[in-house]
Design an enzyme around this catalytic site. Structure first.
Site, PDB file in Angstrom:
ATOM      1  N   ASP A   2     -29.746 -44.619   2.209  1.00 19.29           N
ATOM      2  CA  ASP A   2     -28.997 -44.311   0.987  1.00 19.29           C
ATOM      3  C   ASP A   2     -28.644 -42.830   0.925  1.00 19.29           C
ATOM      4  OD1 ASP A   2     -31.620 -43.496   0.606  1.00 19.29           O
ATOM      5  OD2 ASP A   2     -32.047 -44.895  -1.008  1.00 19.29           O
ATOM      6  N   ASN A  39     -40.164 -48.350 -10.132  1.00 17.99           N
ATOM      7  CA  ASN A  39     -39.658 -49.524 -10.850  1.00 17.99           C
ATOM      8  C   ASN A  39     -39.369 -50.681  -9.886  1.00 17.99           C
ATOM      9  OD1 ASN A  39     -37.384 -48.641  -9.539  1.00 17.99           O
ATOM     10  ND2 ASN A  39     -36.092 -48.477 -11.356  1.00 17.99           N
ATOM     11  N   HIS A  96     -37.665 -50.407  -7.058  1.00 21.47           N
ATOM     12  CA  HIS A  96     -36.399 -50.335  -6.326  1.00 21.47           C
ATOM     13  C   HIS A  96     -36.635 -50.159  -4.832  1.00 21.47           C
ATOM     14  CE1 HIS A  96     -36.125 -45.737  -7.177  1.00 21.47           C
ATOM     15  NE2 HIS A  96     -36.161 -45.839  -5.853  1.00 21.47           N
ATOM     16  N   GLU A 129     -31.524 -50.928  -7.570  1.00 23.30           N
ATOM     17  CA  GLU A 129     -32.301 -50.892  -8.800  1.00 23.30           C
ATOM     18  C   GLU A 129     -32.557 -52.319  -9.304  1.00 23.30           C
ATOM     19  OE1 GLU A 129     -33.603 -48.207  -9.772  1.00 23.30           O
ATOM     20  OE2 GLU A 129     -32.209 -46.536 -10.004  1.00 23.30           O
TER      21      GLU A 129
HETATM   22  C1  GLP Z   1     -35.998 -42.989  -3.785  1.00 26.03           C
HETATM   23  C2  GLP Z   1     -35.169 -43.421  -2.550  1.00 26.03           C
HETATM   24  C3  GLP Z   1     -35.843 -44.509  -1.807  1.00 26.03           C
HETATM   25  C4  GLP Z   1     -37.303 -44.180  -1.716  1.00 26.03           C
HETATM   26  C5  GLP Z   1     -37.914 -44.338  -3.082  1.00 26.03           C
HETATM   27  C6  GLP Z   1     -39.314 -43.811  -3.189  1.00 26.03           C
HETATM   28  O1  GLP Z   1     -35.278 -42.938  -4.954  1.00 26.03           O
HETATM   29  N1  GLP Z   1     -33.830 -43.777  -2.823  1.00 26.03           N
HETATM   30  O2  GLP Z   1     -35.239 -44.684  -0.551  1.00 26.03           O
HETATM   31  O3  GLP Z   1     -37.944 -45.052  -0.821  1.00 26.03           O
HETATM   32  O4  GLP Z   1     -37.086 -43.819  -4.091  1.00 26.03           O
HETATM   33  O5  GLP Z   1     -39.323 -42.424  -3.105  1.00 26.03           O
HETATM   34  P1  GLP Z   1     -40.648 -41.580  -2.973  1.00 26.03           P
HETATM   35  O6  GLP Z   1     -41.197 -41.879  -1.618  1.00 26.03           O
HETATM   36  O7  GLP Z   1     -40.230 -40.147  -3.115  1.00 26.03           O
HETATM   37  O8  GLP Z   1     -41.560 -42.024  -4.055  1.00 26.03           O
END
Ligand code: GLP
Length: 241
Positions: free
Chosen positions: A63, A125, A127, A132
């Site tokens: 992403d 959440n 995702h 989302e």
């Molecule tokens: C982000 C990214 C995801 C990631 C997730 C967890 O928003 N878009 O690809 O896996 O949320 O992020 P983190 O590892 O910083 O908690």
């Protein structure tokens, strides 16, 4: 589904780094799907400290935010470049970042004959990438609007957090040959429990991994703290309870 629960985030990073390295040794031209965010960072740093040969590896990101200027420190393009491609010696021409409407990303993945090994994080959440809650389980790469909770969670890395992102869809992610989902910390415990032990539903996009035939989930004890040991005893091999 193989659920591995380890003591702490450091052990999770070492375990996942070993999985990746093993895959690269078996297939030097591996198509590696990379997650960004804080969770997998220690994995990439562990890989960079090692002596693996990533010179022929191809990388595909999950992403990217929409609207950040080129070179923005909070962009995932910079993350992939600075934390993955450069330290591991991956040629910039072998890095695919999402952009535009998402259609181009789907085309590039098809050209690469698909992703071999996809690393995944999980949002608080539930995702997955930037899919989302409410995302269709068969969704493809597209532009999405971020929820307020995701924007708040990511504000430490990019401020202000863009309102939109381009992301692989849940269907795109399921097309990868193998998935490795990692999560650390109590802040992820509820989402992990819902994703792995609840219904497969758009309400918890990460639950879609239950539909993949080849998934390894690597958790620290804190992220696994809302799952009971019995939830890992039937059909799952919980190696470190
Ligand atoms: C982000 C990214 C995801 C990631 C997730 C967890 O928003 N878009 O690809 O896996 O949320 O992020 P983190 O590892 O910083 O908690």
């Amino acid at each position: 589904m193989d659920v591995v629960v380890l003591d702490d985030a450091e052990a999770v990073a070492a375990y996942v780094a070993a999985l990746v390295l093993d895959a690269v040794v078996r297939e030097p031209e591996l198509v590696l799907g990379v997650a960004t965010g804080a969770t997998p960072l220690p994995v990439y740093r562990a890989l960079a400290r090692g002596s693996g040969d990533f010179s022929r590896v191809r990388v595909v990101a999950l992403d990217e935010y929409v609207g950040l200027p080129a070179g923005h420190r909070g962009s995932y393009t910079e993350y992939v470049s600075q934390e993955i491609a450069y330290p591991l010696g991956i040629h910039p021409g072998n890095v695919v970042m999402p952009w535009g409407s998402g259609a181009e990303l789907e085309r590039r993945i098809t050209e690469l004959d698909g992703v071999d090994l996809q690393l995944l994080g999980i949002g608080r959440n539930g995702h997955l990438a930037f899919n989302e809650p409410g995302s269709p389980l068969d969704s493809r790469a597209r532009v999405v609007e971020l929820t307020e909770s995701t924007r708040a969670a990511n504000a430490a890395y990019v401020d202000p957090v863009p309102t939109h992102a381009v992301t692989q869809g849940l269907g795109t992610i399921l097309d990868a040959r193998e998935l490795v989902l990692l999560a650390t910390g109590t802040v992820k415990a509820r989402a992990v429990s819902a994703a792995l032990t609840g219904a497969v539903t758009p309400d918890c996009p990460a639950s879609v991994v239950q539909r993949h035939p080849r998934v390894t989930v690597v958790l620290d004890a804190a992220a696994a703290s809302m799952m009971a040991p019995w939830q890992t005893s039937s059909g799952w091999s919980a190696r470190a309870w």
